[in-house]
Design an enzyme around this catalytic site. Structure first.
Site, PDB file in Angstrom:
ATOM      1  N   HIS A 141       1.121  -1.289  -0.326  1.00 60.79           N
ATOM      2  CA  HIS A 141       0.367   0.079   0.206  1.00 60.79           C
ATOM      3  C   HIS A 141       0.978   0.988  -0.074  1.00 60.79           C
ATOM      4  O   HIS A 141       2.153   0.715   0.325  1.00 60.79           O
ATOM      5  CB  HIS A 141      -1.078   0.087   1.295  1.00 60.79           C
ATOM      6  CG  HIS A 141      -2.334  -0.856   0.582  1.00 60.79           C
ATOM      7  ND1 HIS A 141      -2.222  -2.371   0.974  1.00 60.79           N
ATOM      8  CD2 HIS A 141      -3.425  -0.363   1.026  1.00 60.79           C
ATOM      9  CE1 HIS A 141      -3.060  -2.392   1.250  1.00 60.79           C
ATOM     10  NE2 HIS A 141      -4.278  -2.128   1.040  1.00 60.79           N
ATOM     11  N   LYS A 145      -0.414   4.861   4.941  1.00 63.29           N
ATOM     12  CA  LYS A 145      -1.549   4.233   5.591  1.00 63.29           C
ATOM     13  C   LYS A 145      -0.933   3.709   6.823  1.00 63.29           C
ATOM     14  O   LYS A 145      -0.357   3.595   6.869  1.00 63.29           O
ATOM     15  CB  LYS A 145      -1.877   2.833   4.487  1.00 63.29           C
ATOM     16  CG  LYS A 145      -2.839   1.323   4.693  1.00 63.29           C
ATOM     17  CD  LYS A 145      -3.198   0.253   3.950  1.00 63.29           C
ATOM     18  CE  LYS A 145      -4.036  -0.697   4.825  1.00 63.29           C
ATOM     19  NZ  LYS A 145      -5.384   0.327   4.675  1.00 63.29           N
TER      20      LYS A 145
END
Ligand code: NAD
Length: 256
Positions: A141, A145
């Site tokens: 990600h 995040k």
């Protein structure tokens, strides 16, 4: 024509859904609900809260806002018998209980991931799981995040472990005896299915599920390049759900 009100309509997802759902032939986004005025209305009316929306003009409420507000959407939809699709994450037991109660009076779908590819990847992984000795999950990600691993990776690992158990396969035993660097083998999400998290600028949301057996490997990979990837899953939920009653948890239940 299905008439939709989007709760959280000024947010990143709310704006993408307003544009994406509004562009579909069978959907009309009639209201964007948000304490903040949206940057774009995409032909919808702006309302600060659901109370100022006439229930008669809405068929489905789509909530991509904040967890605390989901209770409010659930109560409004239950009271007015308007169907509800919830994508908001971070829901606790109290929010889920409220959605279950709403499901007694109207149709409710709640899913933590509306990307159809991610849901299919988990299904493919569960299908493959009994046939391979080992499986590991790598989720990748963007670097902003906050949580690790992703909820989608945990769900995939649990689905693999469950499929293995159902097929009578025991837990995966890690044969590593020396960790030169702590946690180099990732985290055990249960039954020895290990999950690894990568965080890099430039990434969006990606996941690889790797299987290994004697002389062969299998890779199931899903890439979300853009938040637009969630729109088809929300449209699918709106089109296929029972709008009259019942709580559906997870998009997988609506995929035939
Ligand atoms: P965001 O912060 O950009 O937008 C949230 C919006 O909700 C804001 O505009 C905020 O003003 C609004 N809001 C706050 N309180 C409200 C209230 N009482 N009534 C109406 N609106 C209210 O966040 P985002 O990136 O758009 O994500 C929204 C939610 O959707 C998050 O929980 C996120 O994790 C979730 N999400 C789920 C999926 C999925 O597939 N299920 C995909 C993407 C994001």
């Amino acid at each position: 024509m299905t008439r939709i009100a989007i709760v959280g309509g000024a947010g990143r997802m709310g704006q993408i859904l307003a544009r994406g759902l509004g562009a579909l032939d069978d959907m009309d986004v009639v209201a964007l609900i948000d304490p903040h005025e949206p940057a774009e209305l995409y032909g919808a009316q702006y309302r600060a809260d659901l109370e100022s929306v006439e229930p008669i003009v809405v068929d489905v409420v789509v909530d991509f806002s904040v967890a605390v507000n989901v209770v409010h959407s659930a109560r409004w939809c239950a009271a007015h018998k308007v169907a509800l699709v919830v994508g908001t994450t971070g829901l606790g037991a109290n929010h889920r209980a409220e959605l279950a109660a709403a499901g007694e009076r109207t149709g409710v779908v709640v899913a933590a991931n509306f990307a159809i590819g991610a849901v299919l990847a988990e299904r493919f992984a569960a299908w493959a799981a009994p046939y391979f000795e080992r499986a590991e999950v790598i989720e990748l990600h963007h670097d902003t995040k906050a949580d690790a691993p992703s909820g989608t990776a945990i769900a995939a690992a649990h689905a693999i472990a469950a499929a293995r158990r159902e097929a009578g396969r025991g837990p995966i035993t890690d044969t590593t005896t020396t960790w030169t660097l702590e946690n180099a083998r990732g985290a055990d999400a249960g039954d020895g299915v290990r999950v690894h998290s990568v965080r890099l600028p430039g990434l969006v949301a990606h996941q690889e599920i790797l299987f290994g057996g004697p002389g062969e490997g299998l890779l199931v990979r899903h890439d979300a390049y853009d938040r637009a990837s969630f729109v088809p899953g929300v449209a699918l939920a709106i089109r296929t759900m029972n709008r009259d009653a019942g709580l559906v948890e997870g998009l997988a239940a609506l995929l035939s």
